[in-house]
Design a protein around this motif. Sequence first.
Motif, PDB file in Angstrom:
ATOM      1  N   LEU A 228      -3.999   0.715   2.789  1.00 24.16           N
ATOM      2  CA  LEU A 228      -2.546  -0.608   3.024  1.00 24.16           C
ATOM      3  C   LEU A 228      -1.831  -0.375   1.898  1.00 24.16           C
ATOM      4  O   LEU A 228      -0.686  -0.338   2.176  1.00 24.16           O
ATOM      5  CB  LEU A 228      -2.924  -1.556   3.656  1.00 24.16           C
ATOM      6  CG  LEU A 228      -2.631  -2.300   4.854  1.00 24.16           C
ATOM      7  CD1 LEU A 228      -3.039  -3.746   6.209  1.00 24.16           C
ATOM      8  CD2 LEU A 228      -1.668  -3.492   3.647  1.00 24.16           C
ATOM      9  N   THR A 229      -1.807  -0.526   0.872  1.00 23.47           N
ATOM     10  CA  THR A 229      -0.877  -1.216  -0.035  1.00 23.47           C
ATOM     11  C   THR A 229      -0.706  -0.618  -0.518  1.00 23.47           C
ATOM     12  O   THR A 229       0.663   0.025  -0.455  1.00 23.47           O
ATOM     13  CB  THR A 229      -1.784  -1.899  -0.788  1.00 23.47           C
ATOM     14  OG1 THR A 229      -2.918  -3.211  -0.541  1.00 23.47           O
ATOM     15  CG2 THR A 229      -1.219  -2.646  -2.305  1.00 23.47           C
ATOM     16  N   ARG A 230      -0.685   0.888  -0.689  1.00 25.47           N
ATOM     17  CA  ARG A 230      -0.508   2.554  -1.333  1.00 25.47           C
ATOM     18  C   ARG A 230       0.345   3.153  -0.469  1.00 25.47           C
ATOM     19  O   ARG A 230       1.484   3.172  -0.491  1.00 25.47           O
ATOM     20  CB  ARG A 230      -2.246   3.948  -1.560  1.00 25.47           C
ATOM     21  CG  ARG A 230      -2.549   3.311  -2.548  1.00 25.47           C
ATOM     22  CD  ARG A 230      -3.660   4.581  -2.625  1.00 25.47           C
ATOM     23  NE  ARG A 230      -4.561   4.977  -1.736  1.00 25.47           N
ATOM     24  CZ  ARG A 230      -5.826   4.337  -1.222  1.00 25.47           C
ATOM     25  NH1 ARG A 230      -6.091   3.627  -2.363  1.00 25.47           N
ATOM     26  NH2 ARG A 230      -6.194   5.145  -0.523  1.00 25.47           N
ATOM     27  N   PHE A 231      -0.004   2.620   1.342  1.00 27.49           N
ATOM     28  CA  PHE A 231       1.416   2.970   2.189  1.00 27.49           C
ATOM     29  C   PHE A 231       2.091   2.110   1.829  1.00 27.49           C
ATOM     30  O   PHE A 231       3.005   2.544   2.095  1.00 27.49           O
ATOM     31  CB  PHE A 231       0.467   3.637   3.944  1.00 27.49           C
ATOM     32  CG  PHE A 231       1.518   4.387   4.789  1.00 27.49           C
ATOM     33  CD1 PHE A 231       1.662   4.746   4.690  1.00 27.49           C
ATOM     34  CD2 PHE A 231       2.055   3.402   6.124  1.00 27.49           C
ATOM     35  CE1 PHE A 231       2.342   5.726   5.740  1.00 27.49           C
ATOM     36  CE2 PHE A 231       3.157   4.198   6.436  1.00 27.49           C
ATOM     37  CZ  PHE A 231       2.619   4.780   6.440  1.00 27.49           C
ATOM     38  N   VAL A 232       2.493   1.064   1.884  1.00 20.96           N
ATOM     39  CA  VAL A 232       3.182   0.406   1.955  1.00 20.96           C
ATOM     40  C   VAL A 232       3.908   0.537   0.863  1.00 20.96           C
ATOM     41  O   VAL A 232       4.921   0.214   0.691  1.00 20.96           O
ATOM     42  CB  VAL A 232       2.498  -1.872   1.292  1.00 20.96           C
ATOM     43  CG1 VAL A 232       3.789  -2.512   1.001  1.00 20.96           C
ATOM     44  CG2 VAL A 232       1.855  -2.317   3.398  1.00 20.96           C
ATOM     45  N   VAL A 233       3.468   0.728  -0.375  1.00 19.11           N
ATOM     46  CA  VAL A 233       4.096   0.755  -1.719  1.00 19.11           C
ATOM     47  C   VAL A 233       4.859   2.157  -1.156  1.00 19.11           C
ATOM     48  O   VAL A 233       6.105   2.434  -1.572  1.00 19.11           O
ATOM     49  CB  VAL A 233       3.345   1.191  -2.798  1.00 19.11           C
ATOM     50  CG1 VAL A 233       4.294   1.720  -3.706  1.00 19.11           C
ATOM     51  CG2 VAL A 233       2.407  -0.680  -3.083  1.00 19.11           C
ATOM     52  N   ALA A 234       4.615   2.569  -0.604  1.00 15.30           N
ATOM     53  CA  ALA A 234       5.216   4.359  -0.790  1.00 15.30           C
ATOM     54  C   ALA A 234       5.936   4.361   0.167  1.00 15.30           C
ATOM     55  O   ALA A 234       6.785   5.262   0.444  1.00 15.30           O
ATOM     56  CB  ALA A 234       4.046   5.709  -0.437  1.00 15.30           C
ATOM     57  N   SER A 235       6.145   3.900   0.893  1.00 10.16           N
ATOM     58  CA  SER A 235       7.453   3.277   1.646  1.00 10.16           C
ATOM     59  C   SER A 235       8.122   2.512   2.043  1.00 10.16           C
ATOM     60  O   SER A 235       9.238   1.931   2.826  1.00 10.16           O
ATOM     61  CB  SER A 235       6.659   2.522   3.192  1.00 10.16           C
ATOM     62  OG  SER A 235       5.290   3.410   4.143  1.00 10.16           O
ATOM     63  N   GLY A 236       8.156   1.790   0.560  1.00 12.16           N
ATOM     64  CA  GLY A 236       9.675   1.088  -0.330  1.00 12.16           C
ATOM     65  C   GLY A 236       8.778  -0.544   0.336  1.00 12.16           C
ATOM     66  O   GLY A 236       9.695  -0.848  -0.582  1.00 12.16           O
ATOM     67  N   GLY A 237       7.675  -0.647   0.573  1.00 15.11           N
ATOM     68  CA  GLY A 237       7.485  -2.442   0.546  1.00 15.11           C
ATOM     69  C   GLY A 237       6.902  -3.063  -0.999  1.00 15.11           C
ATOM     70  O   GLY A 237       6.819  -2.197  -1.860  1.00 15.11           O
ATOM     71  N   PRO A 239       3.732  -4.612  -3.335  1.00 10.89           N
ATOM     72  CA  PRO A 239       2.117  -4.663  -3.366  1.00 10.89           C
ATOM     73  C   PRO A 239       1.529  -5.865  -2.869  1.00 10.89           C
ATOM     74  O   PRO A 239       0.827  -5.975  -2.589  1.00 10.89           O
ATOM     75  CB  PRO A 239       1.578  -4.199  -4.494  1.00 10.89           C
ATOM     76  CG  PRO A 239       3.005  -4.318  -5.365  1.00 10.89           C
ATOM     77  CD  PRO A 239       4.002  -4.230  -4.662  1.00 10.89           C
ATOM     78  N   GLU A 240       2.629  -7.397  -2.915  1.00 12.99           N
ATOM     79  CA  GLU A 240       2.199  -8.310  -2.771  1.00 12.99           C
ATOM     80  C   GLU A 240       2.527  -8.628  -1.229  1.00 12.99           C
ATOM     81  O   GLU A 240       1.579  -9.532  -0.968  1.00 12.99           O
ATOM     82  CB  GLU A 240       3.379  -9.428  -4.004  1.00 12.99           C
ATOM     83  CG  GLU A 240       4.280  -9.323  -3.560  1.00 12.99           C
ATOM     84  CD  GLU A 240       5.083  -8.643  -5.087  1.00 12.99           C
ATOM     85  OE1 GLU A 240       6.047  -9.104  -4.697  1.00 12.99           O
ATOM     86  OE2 GLU A 240       4.563  -7.848  -5.299  1.00 12.99           O
ATOM     87  N   THR A 241       2.698  -8.090  -0.454  1.00 12.91           N
ATOM     88  CA  THR A 241       2.768  -8.074   0.880  1.00 12.91           C
ATOM     89  C   THR A 241       1.370  -7.716   1.245  1.00 12.91           C
ATOM     90  O   THR A 241       0.903  -8.764   2.698  1.00 12.91           O
ATOM     91  CB  THR A 241       4.142  -7.179   1.227  1.00 12.91           C
ATOM     92  OG1 THR A 241       5.487  -7.684   0.752  1.00 12.91           O
ATOM     93  CG2 THR A 241       3.776  -7.462   2.787  1.00 12.91           C
TER      94      THR A 241
END
Length: 339
Positions: A228-237, A239-241
């Motif tokens: 989930l974290t990898r996908f968030v970061v790859a999408s511009g979000g 990691p702490e979220t």
Amino acid sequence: MSATSADAGTAAKIAVVGAGAFGTALATVLAAPESEILLLGRSAERMAAMAASRENPRLPGVLLPDRVMPTADAGRLGDCTIILTVVPSSAQAETAALILPHLGPAAALVMCAKGLDRETGEPITVKLAAEAPRHSLHVLSGPGFAADIARGLPTAMTLASGSMAEAEAMAAQLSRRAFRLYASQDPVGVQISGALKNVLAIAAGIVIGAGLGESARAALIARGLAELTRFVVASGGLPETASGLAGLGDLVLTATSEQSRNYRFGLALGRGESPESLLAPGRPLVEGAAAAQISDRAAKARGVTMPVTEAVASIVGGRIDVKSAVDQLLSRPLRIESA
């Protein structure tokens, strides 16, 4: 544009669009002597019944406060300053088309759905922003079951906006004593976390339903959070979220409780029921089933490895059975934990 259209020192008039269990719970907890809450539903007959009985059958035993006004008349949204949309992600476009013509020019929109656009895999506020350029957009997500919220049990969630100043202002408007909202300037990460935790909750249910044990579920939650974290970061979000309320907090709640519709769906899959029967017309909506297919396609397009999500998508899509999916996950090469 400001986070809300309410003048300083003036209570906002709030509308909740969507009179399901969660929408009704939000209307109930937000109601206060100084706050009038409009609860908008689709069925005039149903909303009239709620107004008369002061109860939503989907939340038995919870009485609507006097300041909550059930209605099916979208025309009453015109003087509302904060609009919370609490409908499934698949109904967001239809809902926007219904309510936008009735909104005042400075009304703020707070999106409470947890999903991704079926075509692009992007957060659903991307399309909403194009359709509602006059209105400030915010996202509310995190660990909170409707029954707990409606009964006033302590709940903490995330309120995300394009800037921290907007997020803090909106969080202050909507927070109550037992309903605490923490500000974030990462609406992308919050939305993706909210969508993917439903997918991982299905996976956790499958693990328990298939008899694989609590240890296996704990491992799945941890590795699921990593992807989930990898996908968030790859999408511009950020990691702490993923490690906050909207990510880890909501994941723990949804992947461990039978109050979760997605978790119950996974349990049934793990016990041998078919996805076709569980998703048949008339059965309860399972947001994570659609989110699995959408996020799996988006992850592949972005080069993000998400084996748990891929397994859930394959099971839901009828391309593999539970036993084969588990065998594939267990046969993956060992990796360092941070990968």
